[in-house]
Each structure stands twice: as C-alpha cells, then as structure tokens.
Design a protein around this motif. Structure first.
Motif, PDB file in Angstrom:
ATOM      1  N   GLY A  69      38.070  16.727  48.516  1.00 34.07           N
ATOM      2  CA  GLY A  69      37.973  15.205  48.527  1.00 34.07           C
ATOM      3  C   GLY A  69      36.481  14.733  47.897  1.00 34.07           C
ATOM      4  N   VAL A  70      35.464  15.429  48.363  1.00 30.67           N
ATOM      5  CA  VAL A  70      34.113  15.084  47.984  1.00 30.67           C
ATOM      6  C   VAL A  70      33.916  15.469  46.412  1.00 30.67           C
ATOM      7  N   ALA A  71      34.667  16.438  45.905  1.00 32.47           N
ATOM      8  CA  ALA A  71      34.644  16.847  44.471  1.00 32.47           C
ATOM      9  C   ALA A  71      35.530  15.683  43.715  1.00 32.47           C
ATOM     10  N   GLY A  72      36.335  15.154  44.401  1.00 34.00           N
ATOM     11  CA  GLY A  72      37.422  14.159  43.709  1.00 34.00           C
ATOM     12  C   GLY A  72      36.390  12.992  43.657  1.00 34.00           C
ATOM     13  N   VAL A  73      35.667  12.505  44.674  1.00 32.86           N
ATOM     14  CA  VAL A  73      34.898  11.184  44.741  1.00 32.86           C
ATOM     15  C   VAL A  73      33.696  11.415  43.759  1.00 32.86           C
ATOM     16  N   VAL A  74      33.155  12.440  43.790  1.00 33.97           N
ATOM     17  CA  VAL A  74      31.830  12.824  42.746  1.00 33.97           C
ATOM     18  C   VAL A  74      32.455  12.697  41.371  1.00 33.97           C
ATOM     19  N   ALA A  75      33.430  13.433  41.263  1.00 35.39           N
ATOM     20  CA  ALA A  75      34.221  13.350  39.857  1.00 35.39           C
ATOM     21  C   ALA A  75      34.638  11.975  39.257  1.00 35.39           C
ATOM     22  N   ARG A 118      31.141   9.874  38.810  1.00 32.88           N
ATOM     23  CA  ARG A 118      30.576  10.616  37.328  1.00 32.88           C
ATOM     24  C   ARG A 118      31.505  10.329  36.238  1.00 32.88           C
ATOM     25  N   GLY A 119      32.725   9.732  36.357  1.00 32.33           N
ATOM     26  CA  GLY A 119      33.503   9.726  35.167  1.00 32.33           C
ATOM     27  C   GLY A 119      34.181  10.872  34.775  1.00 32.33           C
ATOM     28  N   THR A 120      34.042  11.925  35.328  1.00 36.78           N
ATOM     29  CA  THR A 120      34.554  13.207  34.884  1.00 36.78           C
ATOM     30  C   THR A 120      35.960  13.206  35.413  1.00 36.78           C
ATOM     31  N   ALA A 121      36.400  12.451  36.315  1.00 43.31           N
ATOM     32  CA  ALA A 121      37.721  12.417  36.796  1.00 43.31           C
ATOM     33  C   ALA A 121      39.047  12.395  35.738  1.00 43.31           C
ATOM     34  N   GLU A 122      38.594  11.859  34.725  1.00 45.39           N
ATOM     35  CA  GLU A 122      39.559  11.680  33.626  1.00 45.39           C
ATOM     36  C   GLU A 122      39.758  13.073  32.576  1.00 45.39           C
ATOM     37  N   PHE A 182      37.920  26.542  40.361  1.00 51.90           N
ATOM     38  CA  PHE A 182      38.050  26.591  39.037  1.00 51.90           C
ATOM     39  C   PHE A 182      38.226  25.204  38.505  1.00 51.90           C
ATOM     40  N   SER A 183      39.322  24.531  39.288  1.00 47.97           N
ATOM     41  CA  SER A 183      39.641  22.993  38.835  1.00 47.97           C
ATOM     42  C   SER A 183      38.168  22.193  38.901  1.00 47.97           C
ATOM     43  N   ILE A 184      37.471  22.448  40.146  1.00 50.60           N
ATOM     44  CA  ILE A 184      36.335  21.914  40.204  1.00 50.60           C
ATOM     45  C   ILE A 184      35.255  22.114  38.968  1.00 50.60           C
ATOM     46  N   GLY A 185      35.223  23.538  38.817  1.00 52.30           N
ATOM     47  CA  GLY A 185      34.569  24.004  37.756  1.00 52.30           C
ATOM     48  C   GLY A 185      34.801  23.152  36.264  1.00 52.30           C
ATOM     49  N   PHE A 186      36.093  23.186  36.098  1.00 51.94           N
ATOM     50  CA  PHE A 186      36.429  22.597  34.670  1.00 51.94           C
ATOM     51  C   PHE A 186      36.032  21.130  34.826  1.00 51.94           C
TER      52      PHE A 186
END
Length: 143
Positions: free
Chosen positions: A9-15, A18-22, A101-105
């Motif tokens: 959840g935190v990784a998703g919010v931060v992404a 930061r605009g990296t969720a796309e 790995f997903s968070i890393g990418f």
C-alpha cells in the motif's frame, strides 16, 4: 499479512505521488522478473549457504536437492513459527520477492533489471547444470 499489505500500500501511494505508478512492466521484464523471483525465492528458502539466516526460525531436517536443505519451522513462539514457515517455503517467499521486484521496477528499473538479470543467469546456469548431470547419468546407464 498486515506487513505485506502495508508495504504494498505504501509503495502504491508513493508511486502515485511520484508519478511512477503509470510505468508498465514489459513482457521481457516480466520474464526476467519471473526467473529471478524463482531463483531468489529458492536461494533464500532452500540454499545451504543461506541456512544461517533461517536458523533462528527453522530447524534442519535433511538434505534436499543439489546444494539445498530441507528445514522445518521452529515451534517456539507464534511469530518465530510464522517467519519459519515463510522463509522455508519458496512458494510463499515468491510472493514477497515478486512484490519487491515490482516495487523495484517502479522506482529503480535499471538497478532492478541488473539484479534480476544476474539472478536469471544463475537460474539458467543451475538448470543447464541439472540437464548436463541428467544427460551424463543417462549416458552412463546406457553403457
């Protein structure tokens, strides 16, 4: 499960912030991540070299495949047992490793690609070694 959900959840919010969720993971990166996840999960859960890291949570049972050990979770304490279940099961660990790995990418794709490539090469080498040993054994049996 709370820790996993919180981390994802935190990784998703931060992404998202930061605009990296796309970012999309390409089919090539997905194959790379698949092989690397397999190798890293087995390395953590079964490799004899990593057994000292699992020792507080598991007990040695017997040898497993080549350079692998079979361990079982310690029974003392719920948390210790739960961690023992996780770190001795490559299938259970694969979820965590793939999430990493997903968070890393999402946040460091170049670095993650290098690490995943290295682990994929080691996994490929392992399988080639097993195939070679199997062919060698077959040839010896035919003599």
């Amino acid at each position: 499960m709370t820790l996993f959900g919180g981390l994802a959840g935190v990784a998703g919010v931060v992404a998202a912030l930061r605009g990296t969720a796309e970012r999309r993971i390409s089919p090539y990166d997905l194959l790379l991540m698949t092989a690397a996840t397999h190798k890293l999960a087995r390395l953590i859960a079964k490799d004899a070299v990593t057994s000292p890291l699992r020792m507080p949570f598991t007990r040695y049972r017997e040898t497993g495949g080549p350079a692998e050990v079979m361990e079982e979770p310690r029974e003392e304490g719920q948390l210790r047992h739960a961690v023992g279940e996780l770190v001795s099961c490559p299938f259970c660990l694969a979820v965590w490793v793939a999430t990493g790995f997903s968070i890393g990418f999402l946040f460091a794709p170049r670095f993650t690609r290098v690490v995943a490539s290295m682990l994929t090469a080691v996994a490929g080498s392992d399988y080639l070694r097993l195939i070679y040993a199997s062919l060698q054994q077959s040839a010896e049996q035919q003599k």
